[in-house]
Design a protein around this motif. Structure first.
Motif, mmCIF file in Angstrom:
data_model
loop_
_atom_site.group_PDB
_atom_site.id
_atom_site.type_symbol
_atom_site.label_atom_id
_atom_site.label_comp_id
_atom_site.label_asym_id
_atom_site.label_seq_id
_atom_site.Cartn_x
_atom_site.Cartn_y
_atom_site.Cartn_z
ATOM 1 N N ALA A 162 -4.046 10.852 -4.136
ATOM 2 C CA ALA A 162 -2.938 9.861 -4.988
ATOM 3 C C ALA A 162 -2.125 9.324 -3.894
ATOM 4 N N GLU A 163 -1.590 10.172 -2.938
ATOM 5 C CA GLU A 163 -0.582 9.902 -1.988
ATOM 6 C C GLU A 163 -1.291 8.949 -1.002
ATOM 7 N N ALA A 222 7.611 4.057 3.120
ATOM 8 C CA ALA A 222 6.784 4.572 1.875
ATOM 9 C C ALA A 222 6.933 6.344 2.032
ATOM 10 N N GLU A 258 -3.712 7.008 -1.392
ATOM 11 C CA GLU A 258 -3.989 5.648 -2.176
ATOM 12 C C GLU A 258 -2.630 4.756 -2.181
ATOM 13 N N ARG A 259 -1.523 5.534 -2.283
ATOM 14 C CA ARG A 259 -0.272 4.791 -2.486
ATOM 15 C C ARG A 259 -0.103 4.234 -1.031
ATOM 16 N N LEU A 260 -0.257 4.973 0.280
ATOM 17 C CA LEU A 260 0.244 4.405 1.416
ATOM 18 C C LEU A 260 -0.909 3.494 1.901
ATOM 19 N N GLN A 261 -2.163 3.574 1.285
ATOM 20 C CA GLN A 261 -3.012 2.291 1.662
ATOM 21 C C GLN A 261 -2.758 1.157 1.021
ATOM 22 N N ALA A 262 -2.234 1.439 0.091
ATOM 23 C CA ALA A 262 -1.676 0.136 -0.929
ATOM 24 C C ALA A 262 -0.601 -0.493 -0.128
ATOM 25 N N CYS A 263 0.421 0.286 0.327
ATOM 26 C CA CYS A 263 1.677 -0.068 1.083
ATOM 27 C C CYS A 263 1.165 -0.912 2.410
#
Lengths: 105, 105
Positions: free
Chosen positions: A26-27, A88, A29-34
């Motif tokens: 999940a973490e 992030a 994916e959050r970084l990928q999105a940023c």
């Protein structure tokens, strides 16, 4: 018995920090999105790898840009993405490998 | 008593592999020399970092090139340096961060 389990879990967690464990999905994916939100000018981001090492998180990825782009310009994108990632995840130590479009690995 | 010391030394060595230990200084110097011999076209190599992780050695460094050099050309130098390093140290996993001359960090 509970105490035993707690001990095992604690040990597993601290070993994870020693054994190059990646961040949870999940973490990541959050970084990928940023990163994707901040990659204007580049073509692709791939091969994002993270590992925890004590308090720090080492992150690296490949950035694909047009082959004829000057290094100066590619590096400006790197600086922006590095800042984004550190915002992030303040403990991130970031390494970016720039690749020309025709040779993305 | 000797057995005790051997045990301590073995433990220290295996922990070194888990704890992001760099290569010995002599080995680092050998790799630096190989890289410098193969860096034609680039301006500087710096921030060479290595760490052992089990059988593998992760190596990364910064490569400084003229800011106006196209990414394609800088990447060709990277490929050559990567091959050089892997020849000198077959278990190396190499990551190179390219920087323009004016912003070497």
């Amino acid at each position: 018995l509970n105490i035993l389990w707690m001990g095992v879990r604690l040990l597993r967690e601290s070993m994870g920090g020693l054994m190059d464990e990646a961040l949870p999905a999940a973490e990541l994916e959050r970084l990928q999105a940023c990163l994707h939100a901040a990659m204007a000018g580049a073509i692709q981001i791939h091969a994002l790898k993270t590992r925890r090492a004590g308090r720090l998180v080492f992150a690296e990825f490949h950035l694909v840009v047009p082959g004829e782009m000057p290094v100066r310009e590619a590096h400006a994108i790197c600086d922006r993405l590095e800042a984004t990632l550190q915002q992030a995840l303040p403990t991130a130590v970031v390494t970016i490998h720039v690749e020309p479009e025709t040779q993305a690995e």
